[in-house]
Design a protein around this motif. Sequence first.
Motif, mmCIF file in Angstrom:
data_model
loop_
_atom_site.group_PDB
_atom_site.id
_atom_site.type_symbol
_atom_site.label_atom_id
_atom_site.label_comp_id
_atom_site.label_asym_id
_atom_site.label_seq_id
_atom_site.Cartn_x
_atom_site.Cartn_y
_atom_site.Cartn_z
ATOM 1 N N LEU A 28 -0.315 2.745 1.542
ATOM 2 C CA LEU A 28 -0.296 2.795 0.087
ATOM 3 C C LEU A 28 1.048 3.323 -0.408
ATOM 4 C CD1 LEU A 28 -1.899 2.402 -2.525
ATOM 5 C CD2 LEU A 28 -2.769 4.714 -2.236
ATOM 6 N N ARG A 29 1.534 4.369 0.206
ATOM 7 C CA ARG A 29 2.813 4.979 -0.184
ATOM 8 C C ARG A 29 3.971 4.007 0.067
ATOM 9 N NH1 ARG A 29 2.138 9.273 2.556
ATOM 10 N NH2 ARG A 29 3.230 8.542 4.402
ATOM 11 N N GLY A 34 7.888 0.008 -1.994
ATOM 12 C CA GLY A 34 8.542 -1.272 -1.729
ATOM 13 C C GLY A 34 9.325 -1.285 -0.430
ATOM 14 N N LEU A 35 8.963 -0.423 0.484
ATOM 15 C CA LEU A 35 9.654 -0.377 1.773
ATOM 16 C C LEU A 35 9.298 -1.602 2.616
ATOM 17 C CD1 LEU A 35 9.037 3.387 2.644
ATOM 18 C CD2 LEU A 35 11.112 2.356 1.710
ATOM 19 N N ARG A 43 -1.513 -1.339 12.433
ATOM 20 C CA ARG A 43 -2.602 -0.824 11.595
ATOM 21 C C ARG A 43 -2.104 -0.600 10.168
ATOM 22 N NH1 ARG A 43 -5.430 3.925 14.186
ATOM 23 N NH2 ARG A 43 -6.147 2.224 15.455
ATOM 24 N N VAL A 44 -0.927 -0.014 10.018
ATOM 25 C CA VAL A 44 -0.362 0.216 8.686
ATOM 26 C C VAL A 44 -0.050 -1.127 8.026
ATOM 27 C CG1 VAL A 44 1.584 1.225 7.424
ATOM 28 C CG2 VAL A 44 0.517 2.504 9.266
ATOM 29 N N ALA A 45 0.426 -2.102 8.813
ATOM 30 C CA ALA A 45 0.727 -3.417 8.254
ATOM 31 C C ALA A 45 -0.542 -4.073 7.714
ATOM 32 C CB ALA A 45 1.377 -4.296 9.320
ATOM 33 N N GLN A 46 -1.637 -3.927 8.426
ATOM 34 C CA GLN A 46 -2.899 -4.494 7.940
ATOM 35 C C GLN A 46 -3.344 -3.819 6.648
ATOM 36 O OE1 GLN A 46 -5.524 -3.996 11.271
ATOM 37 N NE2 GLN A 46 -4.969 -5.974 12.175
ATOM 38 N N TYR A 47 -3.197 -2.516 6.605
ATOM 39 C CA TYR A 47 -3.577 -1.801 5.387
ATOM 40 C C TYR A 47 -2.661 -2.162 4.222
ATOM 41 C CZ TYR A 47 -7.096 1.030 7.717
ATOM 42 O OH TYR A 47 -8.219 1.440 8.381
ATOM 43 N N ARG A 48 -1.391 -2.468 4.508
ATOM 44 C CA ARG A 48 -0.480 -2.861 3.437
ATOM 45 C C ARG A 48 -0.900 -4.210 2.861
ATOM 46 N NH1 ARG A 48 5.757 -1.437 4.215
ATOM 47 N NH2 ARG A 48 5.722 -2.360 2.146
ATOM 48 N N LEU A 49 -1.331 -5.121 3.726
ATOM 49 C CA LEU A 49 -1.824 -6.401 3.224
ATOM 50 C C LEU A 49 -3.049 -6.201 2.341
ATOM 51 C CD1 LEU A 49 -1.458 -8.664 6.378
ATOM 52 C CD2 LEU A 49 -0.072 -8.701 4.304
ATOM 53 N N VAL A 51 -3.693 -3.485 0.595
ATOM 54 C CA VAL A 51 -3.220 -2.880 -0.655
ATOM 55 C C VAL A 51 -2.674 -3.969 -1.575
ATOM 56 C CG1 VAL A 51 -1.441 -1.364 -1.634
ATOM 57 C CG2 VAL A 51 -2.792 -0.594 0.303
ATOM 58 N N ARG A 52 -1.907 -4.912 -1.030
ATOM 59 C CA ARG A 52 -1.371 -6.008 -1.845
ATOM 60 C C ARG A 52 -2.501 -6.846 -2.446
ATOM 61 N NH1 ARG A 52 3.389 -8.174 2.126
ATOM 62 N NH2 ARG A 52 4.676 -6.306 1.970
#
Length: 159
Positions: A28-29, A34-35, A43-49, A51-52
Amino acid sequence: MNMSHTPPPPDDREQREAQEWLAQERALRDERAGLPMDAGDARVAQYRLLVRALRAPAMEPLPADFAAQVARRVEASATLGDRLEQWLLNGLILVMAAVALYVVASYGGAWWDAIAAPLARMPSGLGAWLPVLGLCAGGTWLWDRMSDLGGRDQRAHAA
């Protein structure tokens, strides 16, 4: 009997939940900042998707008469198919009738000769018996129909 007792594995559920929470918060952060996505942490990449997807605007609501519109479209396409089928069927009947007329015009004389020749060799009194034969066949057919109707009525009353 095996008397050795092994202790159960330690319950690391709290630790795994904490790691998941941290991955969600980091996604989320990072997404808000916009990083670029880190390929090393899937795992973070999946959560970023995720979030989008959650930040994307919601779909437009369906119109109030959506079901009626769909029903009209289905009926229109069904009637179009029925009309096309009827046109094709009528065309097929016309083609078959034209072919039948052509065949009768071309070969009708040969057919009539083939039918008339055996009739000419039959006994002369046979013509009087043909109506009787027709009445017998018709009476049998009628009897079968009437007896079938009676059986159907009895089955309906039994049910």
